[in-house]
Motif scaffolding. Structure first.
Motif, PDB file in Angstrom:
ATOM      1  N   ALA A 278       1.043  -1.300   0.000  1.00  0.00           N
ATOM      2  CA  ALA A 278      -0.013  -0.057   0.018  1.00  0.00           C
ATOM      3  C   ALA A 278       0.928   1.152   0.067  1.00  0.00           C
ATOM      4  N   ARG A 279       0.551   2.300  -0.867  1.00  0.00           N
ATOM      5  CA  ARG A 279       1.221   3.444  -1.051  1.00  0.00           C
ATOM      6  C   ARG A 279       0.506   4.616  -0.688  1.00  0.00           C
ATOM      7  N   ASP A 280       1.144   5.810  -0.166  1.00  0.00           N
ATOM      8  CA  ASP A 280       0.587   7.087  -0.029  1.00  0.00           C
ATOM      9  C   ASP A 280       0.479   7.720  -1.220  1.00  0.00           C
ATOM     10  N   HIS A 281       0.261   9.037  -1.163  1.00  0.00           N
ATOM     11  CA  HIS A 281       0.116   9.922  -2.434  1.00  0.00           C
ATOM     12  C   HIS A 281       1.585  10.261  -3.107  1.00  0.00           C
ATOM     13  N   ARG A 282       2.316   9.843  -2.223  1.00  0.00           N
ATOM     14  CA  ARG A 282       3.840  10.336  -2.644  1.00  0.00           C
ATOM     15  C   ARG A 282       4.758   9.002  -3.109  1.00  0.00           C
ATOM     16  N   ARG A 284       5.198   6.262  -1.351  1.00  0.00           N
ATOM     17  CA  ARG A 284       5.899   5.715  -0.152  1.00  0.00           C
ATOM     18  C   ARG A 284       5.192   4.385   0.252  1.00  0.00           C
ATOM     19  N   PHE A 286       3.689   1.427   2.753  1.00  0.00           N
ATOM     20  CA  PHE A 286       3.350   1.336   4.080  1.00  0.00           C
ATOM     21  C   PHE A 286       4.424   0.401   5.030  1.00  0.00           C
ATOM     22  N   HIS A 313      -5.134   5.544   6.782  1.00  0.00           N
ATOM     23  CA  HIS A 313      -4.631   6.901   7.091  1.00  0.00           C
ATOM     24  C   HIS A 313      -3.596   6.946   6.017  1.00  0.00           C
ATOM     25  N   HIS A 314      -2.873   6.009   6.135  1.00  0.00           N
ATOM     26  CA  HIS A 314      -1.622   5.976   4.919  1.00  0.00           C
ATOM     27  C   HIS A 314      -1.899   6.324   3.616  1.00  0.00           C
ATOM     28  N   THR A 315      -3.059   5.654   3.034  1.00  0.00           N
ATOM     29  CA  THR A 315      -3.450   5.518   1.875  1.00  0.00           C
ATOM     30  C   THR A 315      -4.409   6.572   1.490  1.00  0.00           C
ATOM     31  N   GLY A 316      -5.140   7.503   2.550  1.00  0.00           N
ATOM     32  CA  GLY A 316      -6.024   8.395   2.412  1.00  0.00           C
ATOM     33  C   GLY A 316      -7.304   7.437   2.027  1.00  0.00           C
ATOM     34  N   ARG A 318      -7.529   5.182  -0.044  1.00  0.00           N
ATOM     35  CA  ARG A 318      -7.667   4.578  -1.616  1.00  0.00           C
ATOM     36  C   ARG A 318      -6.658   3.262  -1.762  1.00  0.00           C
TER      37      ARG A 318
END
Length: 355
Positions: A278-282, A284, A286, A313-316, A318
């Motif tokens: 799982a990645r965030d908007h940048r 990165r 999890f 929270h990390h992925t918003g 999504r």
């Protein structure tokens, strides 16, 4: 029987159309008044305003009726999805043969309760046997493989004395499912290419057995190894990986990895790769190990809840892949060696005779 089904279908259709009955009747009266009443055809601003208000009211009534009907259908679909999840991915018991368990899943498909991940834990005469797996893809298209693997595991876990025998049963069940899907997807029957062809479907899987003394037996088919939480967080060794089910045939000899142990008080966190990918908007990833480092000693149910919260929270919110977690804590008590009762002496060994 056919007449009864027809009556039930007609009744459900009438219930769906009931919210539209009043706005439709009011609209019919409005149209009749507009074109049949001489007063309604008189020119002038007041009459135009009155006519517009009447037609606007009818339009709002129709929209609200449709919205109410769609909301009722959506609630019914969600209820069916929840019932499907409870039958397919049954929540594990809170306690199983001295182990505390908790599990949970997050689906990447919006509005879906189930996806391409699977897990199950059962108590057998050979120990507590656990499976966690990930079907290629996610959402409703992967449910067939989930049903095939879980159904086979729930039977084979009790029937097979060896863990390798359980894995072979899972492989045969998946092969039957893929053959049936390939037959149903043949261009001669469908005329179109499937979105998720059976030829590209496989399952990564981790099969694990927890014995009464905490010793573990593990067979890993291309699945990420679990984390063990004790005084520290470490990735549990699971031996050399086997190919995922559905890619290549299993080797003739299946030797589980048996060098690992789950000691009293330690926790095992099994997961699917959607958690670490799982990645965030940048972009990165999890950091699952970092999150777990602050949860040593946390109860399994709370641990699942906290990891899910951190993931969202990390992925918003999504997610791009399904995520499943299964947490097992060894609550078995290690009984210390008891001292000999007073007054009892250990018998002396008999003197050895020499020839």
């Amino acid at each position: 029987m056919i007449r009864t089904r027809s009556l039930v279908s007609d009744g459900s259709r009438l219930r769906r159309l009931a919210p539209l009955a009043l706005p439709t009747a009011w609209g019919a009266v409005t149209v009749a008044w507009k074109f049949g009443c001489p007063l309604a055809r008189q020119p002038g601003l007041p009459m135009r305003i009155a006519t517009s208000v009447v037609f606007l009211t009818v339009g709002i009534g129709l929209v609200l009726g449709l919205r109410r009907g769609l909301a009722r259908e959506l609630a019914l679909v969600r209820a069916v999805a929840v019932a499907t999840q409870q039958a397919l991915l049954r929540p594990p018991p809170a306690r199983l043969d001295g182990l505390a368990l908790a599990a949970g899943q997050l689906s990447a498909s919006r509005g879906a309760c189930v996806g391409g991940d699977l897990y199950e834990a059962v108590a057998t005469p050979y120990g507590v046997r656990i499976v966690i797996g990930d079907v290629r893809g996610h959402g409703l298209a992967a449910l067939g493989a989930v049903v095939a693997v879980l159904g086979s595991f729930r039977e084979a876990a009790h029937d097979e004395a060896e863990l390798g025998g359980v894995l072979r049963r899972l492989e045969r069940a998946l092969e039957r499912h893929l053959r049936e899907r390939a037959r149903d997807e043949h261009p001669a029957r469908t005329g179109t290419a499937p979105e998720h062809p059976a030829a590209e479907e496989f399952v990564t899987l981790l099969l694990l057995e927890v014995r009464s003394d905490g010793r573990l037996s593990v067979l890993n088919c291309g699945h990420p190894g679990p984390y063990r939480l004790g005084r520290t967080v470490e990735r549990l060794p699971v031996g050399d990986p086997l190919p995922p089910l559905g890619v290549l045939p299993l080797p003739a000899a299946l030797a589980p990895y048996t060098a690992a142990r789950l000691r009293p008080g330690e926790t095992l966190v099994l997961y699917t790769d959607g958690a670490e990918e799982a990645r965030d908007h940048r972009g990165r990833f999890f950091a699952l190990d970092t999150v777990l480092a602050g949860m040593c000693g946390v109860a399994p149910e709370a641990l699942v809840r906290e990891v899910h919260t951190a993931l969202l929270h990390h992925t918003g919110g999504r997610l791009t892949d399904d995520v499943a977690l299964l947490v097992v804590r060894n609550d078995r008590v290690r009984v210390p060696a008891q001292p000999a009762e007073p007054g009892l002496r250990r018998p002396r060994p008999a003197p050895s005779s020499h020839c």
